[in-house]
Design an enzyme around this catalytic site. Structure first.
Site, PDB file in Angstrom:
ATOM      1  N   GLY A   9       0.840  -1.190   0.000  1.00 38.94           N
ATOM      2  CA  GLY A   9       0.000   0.000   0.000  1.00 38.94           C
ATOM      3  C   GLY A   9       0.873   1.238   0.000  1.00 38.94           C
ATOM      4  O   GLY A   9       1.996   1.224  -0.515  1.00 38.94           O
ATOM      5  N   CYS A  10       0.393   2.288   0.602  1.00 34.38           N
ATOM      6  CA  CYS A  10       1.140   3.540   0.680  1.00 34.38           C
ATOM      7  C   CYS A  10       2.471   3.300   1.393  1.00 34.38           C
ATOM      8  O   CYS A  10       2.508   2.726   2.475  1.00 34.38           O
ATOM      9  CB  CYS A  10       0.316   4.575   1.428  1.00 34.38           C
ATOM     10  SG  CYS A  10       1.173   6.133   1.664  1.00 34.38           S
ATOM     11  N   PHE A  11       3.550   3.771   0.799  1.00 31.50           N
ATOM     12  CA  PHE A  11       4.858   3.508   1.399  1.00 31.50           C
ATOM     13  C   PHE A  11       5.067   4.212   2.729  1.00 31.50           C
ATOM     14  O   PHE A  11       5.909   3.821   3.518  1.00 31.50           O
ATOM     15  CB  PHE A  11       6.016   3.783   0.445  1.00 31.50           C
ATOM     16  CG  PHE A  11       5.990   5.069  -0.353  1.00 31.50           C
ATOM     17  CD1 PHE A  11       5.482   6.262   0.127  1.00 31.50           C
ATOM     18  CD2 PHE A  11       6.512   5.055  -1.640  1.00 31.50           C
ATOM     19  CE1 PHE A  11       5.494   7.419  -0.629  1.00 31.50           C
ATOM     20  CE2 PHE A  11       6.534   6.213  -2.415  1.00 31.50           C
ATOM     21  CZ  PHE A  11       6.014   7.394  -1.906  1.00 31.50           C
ATOM     22  N   TRP A  12       4.297   5.233   3.026  1.00 29.48           N
ATOM     23  CA  TRP A  12       4.446   5.928   4.311  1.00 29.48           C
ATOM     24  C   TRP A  12       4.227   4.982   5.489  1.00 29.48           C
ATOM     25  O   TRP A  12       4.860   5.128   6.531  1.00 29.48           O
ATOM     26  CB  TRP A  12       3.471   7.080   4.418  1.00 29.48           C
ATOM     27  CG  TRP A  12       3.663   8.192   3.448  1.00 29.48           C
ATOM     28  CD1 TRP A  12       4.772   8.479   2.699  1.00 29.48           C
ATOM     29  CD2 TRP A  12       2.697   9.186   3.116  1.00 29.48           C
ATOM     30  NE1 TRP A  12       4.560   9.588   1.936  1.00 29.48           N
ATOM     31  CE2 TRP A  12       3.288  10.053   2.161  1.00 29.48           C
ATOM     32  CE3 TRP A  12       1.399   9.431   3.529  1.00 29.48           C
ATOM     33  CZ2 TRP A  12       2.623  11.149   1.635  1.00 29.48           C
ATOM     34  CZ3 TRP A  12       0.725  10.520   2.997  1.00 29.48           C
ATOM     35  CH2 TRP A  12       1.334  11.374   2.063  1.00 29.48           C
TER      36      TRP A  12
END
Length: 174
Positions: A9-12
């Site tokens: 998903g979002c790398f954050w």
């Protein structure tokens, strides 16, 4: 040292987790798996590059076993939803593991097998060779530490970090 390139998903989210893990020496958010050279966030987010948002996690196996790094990966996102993590939808958010050699491929396949017992739906995580890795823009590196009050951090990342503390506290620092 060993480096795994993982997309959940979002790398954050993965960036925030792995920066807190004992034995992790480097985390770089980036892009891989697509057909466009030198992608940027806007083009990846638009879904036109074929790249996934990923993190390259470098760690010391003398401090933390590779199995723990990979089990954390499968606990921090839903590997049963193709091209989606929560509100983030598109191929750039696919569950993916990019291997650099056959040892990594075997590590990834073993982790996927371990994870099956934790999910009732089939796991759709792709395990594929690592093409070129492109670091994301500086703004995305260590995003959570730089913007802890940002809405995404509060609503999405904080619950994931709380889950990691619950199951992996012995491996986390701070």
């Amino acid at each position: 040292m060993k480096t795994y390139v993982l997309g959940g998903g979002c790398f954050w989210c993965l960036d925030a987790l792995y920066r807190k893990v004992r034995g992790v020496t480097d985390v770089v958010s980036g892009y891989t798996g697509g057909a466009v050279d030198n992608p940027d966030y806007d083009s990846v987010s638009a879904g036109i590059t074929g790249h996934a948002e990923v993190v390259a996690v470098t760690f010391d196996e003398d401090i933390i076993p590779s199995e723990i790094i990979l089990d954390m990966f499968f606990s921090q996102h839903d590997p049963t939803t193709p091209n989606r993590q929560g509100y983030d939808v598109g191929t750039q958010y696919r569950s993916s593991m990019f291997y650099g050699d056959e040892d990594q491929r075997r590590d990834f396949e073993a982790a996927l097998e371990r994870a099956r017992e934790n999910w009732k739906d089939p796991i759709v995580t792709e395990i594929v060779p690592l093409p070129r890795f492109y670091p994301a823009e500086d703004f995305h590196q260590d995003f959570y530490a730089k913007h802890p009050a940002q809405g995404y951090c509060q609503v999405i990342i904080n619950p994931k970090l709380a889950k990691a503390r619950k199951y992996y506290s012995e491996w986390l620092q701070g």
